[in-house]
Scaffold this motif. Structure first.
Motif, PDB file in Angstrom:
ATOM      1  N   LYS A   1      -4.748   2.358   2.077  1.00 23.17           N
ATOM      2  CA  LYS A   1      -4.624   2.431   3.537  1.00 23.17           C
ATOM      3  C   LYS A   1      -3.379   1.694   4.030  1.00 23.17           C
TER       4      LYS A   1
ATOM      5  N   THR B   1      -4.766  -4.931   4.862  1.00 18.63           N
ATOM      6  CA  THR B   1      -5.560  -4.971   3.633  1.00 18.63           C
ATOM      7  C   THR B   1      -6.138  -6.376   3.443  1.00 18.63           C
TER       8      THR B   1
ATOM      9  N   SER C   1       0.835  -1.201   0.000  1.00 14.80           N
ATOM     10  CA  SER C   1       0.000   0.000   0.000  1.00 14.80           C
ATOM     11  C   SER C   1       0.877   1.262   0.000  1.00 14.80           C
TER      12      SER C   1
ATOM     13  N   ASP D   1      -4.392  -3.158  -5.263  1.00 15.51           N
ATOM     14  CA  ASP D   1      -3.730  -3.540  -4.010  1.00 15.51           C
ATOM     15  C   ASP D   1      -4.354  -4.851  -3.527  1.00 15.51           C
TER      16      ASP D   1
HETATM   17 MG   LIG Z   1      -1.758  -2.910   2.507  1.00 16.09          MG
END
Ligand SMILES: [Mg+2]
Ligand SMILES: Nc1nc2c(ncn2[C@@H]2O[C@H](COP(=O)(O)OP(=O)(O)OP(=O)(O)O)[C@@H](O)[C@H]2O)c(=O)[nH]1
Length: 199
Positions: free
Chosen positions: A51, A59, A37, A79
């Motif tokens: 995030k 995540t 990220s 992501d």
């Molecule tokens: Mg992440």
């Protein structure tokens, strides 16, 4: 060819929640906490579009962001949830596998998977398994070492060389903190999606 505009499109916890495959896309994969990220934010010149958390395993969804390249080309940056999170339950691990493998094997607009490896940690079984899997489903992989800033300058070249030998393929060194390697990574992503000077 930098990224000039970004827009969060979707955060999918299930395969049927993914956006329509309307743009060429590049997905970021790797161990939890490796810096996926953060590197995506650095590519997009954004602080918290993707995030970043202090808790590994942050995540758990597949996040699609539409990015516009300087020349006007549009792509999706993706992501992926990280693997290898020590405290993940068996159920969580199998949910990760279903989601990520389902995505990787059924996305015909997926042009490249960027597989991240911590420069201080190197590849382990999970990375070899993922590379095998990508090979089977016919998706090209690009290896990227993260957190170069954590090593002293004179150690970086040697660490990258060792990583290249270990993996037997080119590895691009990056840091989300110093932005080292970000321009080169953007160029490779653009080129893989059919944009940029090398096509
Ligand atoms: Mg992440
Ligand atoms: N020093 C340094 N720290 C970094 C770098 N990239 C990420 N980090 C830190 O590493 C931690 C994890 O970064 P994330 O970007 O959230 O990692 P992730 O791969 O997305 O993790 P998951 O979402 O859990 O899969 C955060 O504390 C970041 O600030 C880097 O290039 N250098």
């Amino acid at each position: 060819m930098p990224i000039v505009e970004t827009k969060l499109i979707s955060t999918a916890g299930r395969l049927d929640k993914l956006p329509e495959p309307s743009l060429p896309e590049v997905a970021f994969a790797g161990r939890s906490n490796v810096g996926k990220s953060s590197l995506l934010n650095a590519l997009c010149s954004r602080r918290n579009l993707f995030k970043v958390g202090k808790t590994p395993g942050r995540t758990r969804t597949i996040v699609h962001v539409a990015a516009t390249l300087k020349g006007g080309g549009k792509i999706f940056l993706v992501d992926l949830p990280g693997y290898g999170f020590a405290r993940a339950s068996k159920d969580a691990m199998s949910a990760w596998g279903d989601l990520v493998q389902g995505y990787l094997s059924n996305r015909n607009t997926l042009h490249l998977v960027t597989l991240l490896v911590d420069i201080r940690r190197g590849p382990e079984d999970e990375e070899a398994d993922l590379l095998d899997f990508l090979d089977q489903v016919g998706v090209p992989a690009l290896l990227v070492a993260t957190k170069l800033d954590r090593l002293r300058k004179h150690q970086r070249m040697a660490a990258l060389k060792a990583l290249r030998q270990d993996i037997g393929a080119p590895v691009l060194g990056t840091s989300a903190v110093t932005k080292e390697g970000i321009a080169a990574l953007t160029a490779q992503i653009a080129s893989a999606c059919g944009f940029g000077p090398s096509r």
